[in-house]
Design a protein around this motif. Structure first.
Motif, PDB file in Angstrom:
ATOM      1  N   GLY A   1      -8.498   3.304  -7.774  1.00 48.29           N
ATOM      2  CA  GLY A   1      -8.361   3.622  -6.356  1.00 48.29           C
ATOM      3  C   GLY A   1      -8.693   2.475  -5.429  1.00 48.29           C
ATOM      4  O   GLY A   1      -8.852   2.689  -4.223  1.00 48.29           O
TER       5      GLY A   1
ATOM      6  N   ASN B   1      -5.281   1.881 -11.168  1.00 46.97           N
ATOM      7  CA  ASN B   1      -5.566   3.275 -11.494  1.00 46.97           C
ATOM      8  C   ASN B   1      -5.429   3.446 -13.003  1.00 46.97           C
ATOM      9  O   ASN B   1      -4.335   3.355 -13.549  1.00 46.97           O
ATOM     10  CB  ASN B   1      -4.599   4.223 -10.775  1.00 46.97           C
TER      11      ASN B   1
ATOM     12  N   ARG C   1       0.833  -1.214   0.000  1.00 46.47           N
ATOM     13  CA  ARG C   1       0.000   0.000   0.000  1.00 46.47           C
ATOM     14  C   ARG C   1       0.867   1.264   0.000  1.00 46.47           C
ATOM     15  O   ARG C   1       0.558   2.243  -0.686  1.00 46.47           O
ATOM     16  CB  ARG C   1      -0.929  -0.008   1.208  1.00 46.47           C
ATOM     17  N   GLU C   2       1.943   1.236   0.754  1.00 47.99           N
ATOM     18  CA  GLU C   2       2.830   2.407   0.800  1.00 47.99           C
ATOM     19  C   GLU C   2       3.463   2.647  -0.569  1.00 47.99           C
ATOM     20  O   GLU C   2       3.599   3.790  -1.017  1.00 47.99           O
ATOM     21  CB  GLU C   2       3.924   2.184   1.854  1.00 47.99           C
TER      22      GLU C   2
ATOM     23  N   GLU D   1       2.930   7.478  -9.248  1.00 43.21           N
ATOM     24  CA  GLU D   1       1.987   8.332  -9.964  1.00 43.21           C
ATOM     25  C   GLU D   1       1.894   7.849 -11.403  1.00 43.21           C
ATOM     26  O   GLU D   1       2.886   7.425 -11.988  1.00 43.21           O
ATOM     27  CB  GLU D   1       2.465   9.790  -9.945  1.00 43.21           C
TER      28      GLU D   1
ATOM     29  N   ASP E   1       0.981   4.130  -2.912  1.00 44.10           N
ATOM     30  CA  ASP E   1       0.739   5.523  -2.558  1.00 44.10           C
ATOM     31  C   ASP E   1       1.814   6.451  -3.125  1.00 44.10           C
ATOM     32  O   ASP E   1       1.548   7.626  -3.391  1.00 44.10           O
ATOM     33  CB  ASP E   1       0.687   5.656  -1.029  1.00 44.10           C
ATOM     34  N   ARG E   2       3.010   5.916  -3.355  1.00 45.23           N
ATOM     35  CA  ARG E   2       4.112   6.740  -3.844  1.00 45.23           C
ATOM     36  C   ARG E   2       4.129   6.877  -5.362  1.00 45.23           C
ATOM     37  O   ARG E   2       4.691   7.849  -5.876  1.00 45.23           O
ATOM     38  CB  ARG E   2       5.462   6.134  -3.392  1.00 45.23           C
TER      39      ARG E   2
ATOM     40  N   THR F   1      -7.575   2.621  -1.091  1.00 36.08           N
ATOM     41  CA  THR F   1      -6.146   2.724  -0.778  1.00 36.08           C
ATOM     42  C   THR F   1      -5.927   3.039   0.692  1.00 36.08           C
ATOM     43  O   THR F   1      -4.862   2.766   1.247  1.00 36.08           O
ATOM     44  CB  THR F   1      -5.473   3.796  -1.653  1.00 36.08           C
ATOM     45  N   ASP F   2      -6.941   3.608   1.357  1.00 38.45           N
ATOM     46  CA  ASP F   2      -6.861   3.894   2.791  1.00 38.45           C
ATOM     47  C   ASP F   2      -7.269   2.707   3.649  1.00 38.45           C
ATOM     48  O   ASP F   2      -7.266   2.797   4.880  1.00 38.45           O
ATOM     49  CB  ASP F   2      -7.757   5.094   3.142  1.00 38.45           C
TER      50      ASP F   2
END
Length: 601
Positions: A210, A175, A148-149, A155, A152-153, A225-226
């Motif tokens: 997402g 995504n 997950r981390e 793009e 999150d990084r 993602t949270d």
């Protein structure tokens, strides 16, 4: 980008993964690989080239285990080499990753990781992901938290799937790149497209942007993602695994050309009330009655959109077709427009970007697609399905024909109540008769003889006017895609404004001449222009003009309503392209450098 397959369950993962990769070949690729969890380690095998090369590499000593991931790669960063093939691992061998899409910030991430001592072995953007994951694990994170981390990084656009040496759980995130879960009795599957696991299950869950998937052998979980849980429905895919076979044809493309009559009947079924002169399209209440229609599409779908826009303009409804890649960066005024994305897969990145731009500016949106549950279908206000069934060959055939017929139905639907009833019934009868007319073309075509005559020419031109211009563009595109020969399509009237400079006795010109209206007669004049310059000419015609007096060969069309003649002409050009490519020994179903579903912009 290209094809993803993942599995956790009771079967031998290698067998599942290789089956999936073979089913994903149609998407186009230049390397392939798998990673299987074997006794607390990851056994990674990958090769540049075709899947047979990978099969040779694992034949005598196949990885054993029930958890794994696989990938067919279509190069975006770095050439097709063993090192650049997926899956990618970090230095510690703890994680293997496959990825579709583009990581836009991979350069800065790579520099950051290299600064802390991590060594990269490929040219790809994907390799930053396993290094990121391992870096987070080194800092004390669990595999799930590290995944997950890392997500999150990064793009950009991605469908990312990761498997770990010390866990039989597979993680995935999406995504802007397709991802679907397969729910089976003997395990669970992840893939970029349903055919990858259709042999094992027809129960699917479509993943949205997402969302993160955690795949176990006996269950799956979808969260944001949270980490918040997301409720997902399981749907049944109505494609049969036999639909994705060749059924005795030499190539998928030839099979799909011959499937067009069936596909068209499926497209029309239950939608046409010929007696009342009405078209019934379910689920379009949200689009209302737009003042104009803007089509956005790419490639073959763009050519279908050009014909769809013409159908609407013929009815007095303002309509235009724009290349999706151009629309997204420079959209026209929207006003009360219905923005309609025409996309076979429903996952075409440029088309999705255009639709999102339109929605962001308050437009109503419609997806015209072949894939139920695709991203375009889910994101638009409404979806209209072309019902062509699975199409495996990279060059579109039955999906193009079904798109045009679906857009013709949409034109009648939007014009309901305003058109002359007798004319509507006449057009609907023409659509009803179209499957049988296409079958006549397939049965009687001289395309193979024409291919024999002109194979090996220097270049090929395709010309037409009005709706036949769109067919010329599509004919040239299909020819180029699978023959690798130079071909171009032109509006016939534009020849004298430049392209005539290229005409020689080594440039066959395929001309579409149908009916006997002003456009047809002017096209005959254009034929005389190229004939006077010694170019061989092949007329695709219904014989209503004297064009046959000025050409070298004829591909005959049966008598039909003007609205369907362009599709009959297109069928002839599909066959010509196929037979030329076959004589040249080309990879017809998987042309070099091309992918079936283009999920990067």
């Amino acid at each position: 980008m290209c094809g993803i397959i993942g599995y956790v369950g009771e079967r031998e993962a290698t067998q599942v993964l290789m089956t999936g990769l073979n089913q994903l070949e149609y998407r186009g690729y230049d390397s392939a690989g798998i990673a299987v969890r074997t006794g607390g380690n990851l056994d990674v095998r990958k090769r540049a080239g075709d899947i047979e090369t990978l099969e040779d590499a694992i034949e005598e000593n196949a990885p054993t285990g029930s958890t794994g991931i696989g990938h067919t790669r279509w190069s975006t960063h770095g050439p097709p080499t063993d090192a650049n093939a997926h899956p990618h691992t970090g230095e510690d061998g703890e994680v293997a990753v496959v990825h579709n899409g583009i990581i836009e910030n991979y350069g800065s991430l790579k520099e950051e990781l290299q600064a802390v001592g991590r060594t990269f072995t490929s040219d790809t953007d994907t390799e930053v992901i396993p290094h990121l994951i391992e870096q987070f694990i080194a800092g004390g994170a669990s595999p799930e938290r590290a995944f997950r981390e890392a997500v999150d990084r990064i793009e950009g656009s991605y469908a990312v799937v990761a498997t770990f040496a010390n866990s039989d759980v597979v993680f995935a995130a999406r995504n802007d790149s397709p991802l679907v879960v397969g729910v089976g009795g003997d395990g669970h599957y992840l893939a970029s497209d349903v055919p990858a696991f259709l042999e094992f299950t027809d129960q699917v869950v479509y993943v949205d942007d997402g969302e993160v998937v955690t795949l176990h052998s006996d269950r799956f979980e979808v969260t944001t993602t949270d980490g918040l849980p997301v409720e997902k429905s399981v749907e049944t895919v109505d494609w049969d695994v036999e639909d994705t076979g060749k059924s005795g044809f030499a190539h998928y493309m030839l099979k799909e050309i011959h499937e067009q009559p069936t596909a068209l009947r499926q497209c029309l079924s239950g939608r046409v009330n010929e007696l009342d002169g009405q078209v019934e399209l379910d689920g379009l209440e949200a689009i209302g009655q737009p003042s104009q229609v803007q089509f956005v599409a790419c490639g073959t779908s763009y050519h279908a959109a050009l014909l769809g826009a013409q159908r609407l303009r013929d009815k007095g409804i303002p309509a235009r077709a724009t290349l999706a890649s151009e629309y997204a960066v420079s959209p026209p005024p929207i006003d009360d427009s219905l923005v309609t994305g025409v996309t076979q897969s429903g996952e075409t990145a440029d088309t999705l970007a255009a639709l999102r731009e339109a929605r962001g500016r308050g437009a109503r949106t419609l997806a015209v697609t072949n894939v139920v549950g695709s991203t375009a279908a889910r994101e638009c206000d409404a979806a209209l399905y072309i019902r062509a069934g699975p199409e495996i060959g990279v060059a579109a055939t039955k999906t193009f024909t079904s798109q045009v017929v679906t857009l013709s139905l949409l034109a009648e639907y939007l014009d309901a109540g305003d058109a002359d009833g007798a004319l509507v019934r006449e057009r609907l009868r023409a659509l009803r008769d179209l499957p049988d007319l296409v079958q006549r073309v397939l049965d009687d075509s001289r395309a193979e003889e024409i291919a024999d005559e002109y194979v090996g020419s220097e270049s090929y031109f395709f010309i037409g006017r009005g709706p036949n211009r769109s067919v010329a563009l599509e004919g040239a595109l299909t020819f180029t895609e699978i023959t690798y020969e130079h071909a171009e399509g032109f509006a016939a009237g534009e020849l004298k404004h430049g392209p005539l400079a290229l005409v020689t006795d080594e440039t066959p010109v395929f001309t579409m001449v149908t009916g006997n209206d002003e456009a047809a007669r002017k096209t005959v004049s254009n034929v005389k222009e190229v004939e006077a310059r010694d170019a061989p000419v092949v007329a695709v015609t219904d014989g209503k003009t004297d064009v046959e007096d000025y050409v070298d060969d004829v591909l005959a069309l049966p008598g039909a309503h003007p609205s369907v003649l362009p599709l009959l002409a297109n069928t002839q050009l599909q066959l010509v392209a196929y037979h030329v490519a076959n004589q040249l020994g080309r990879s017809i179903d998987k042309p070099r450098n091309l992918a079936k579903s283009v999920t990067v912009e």
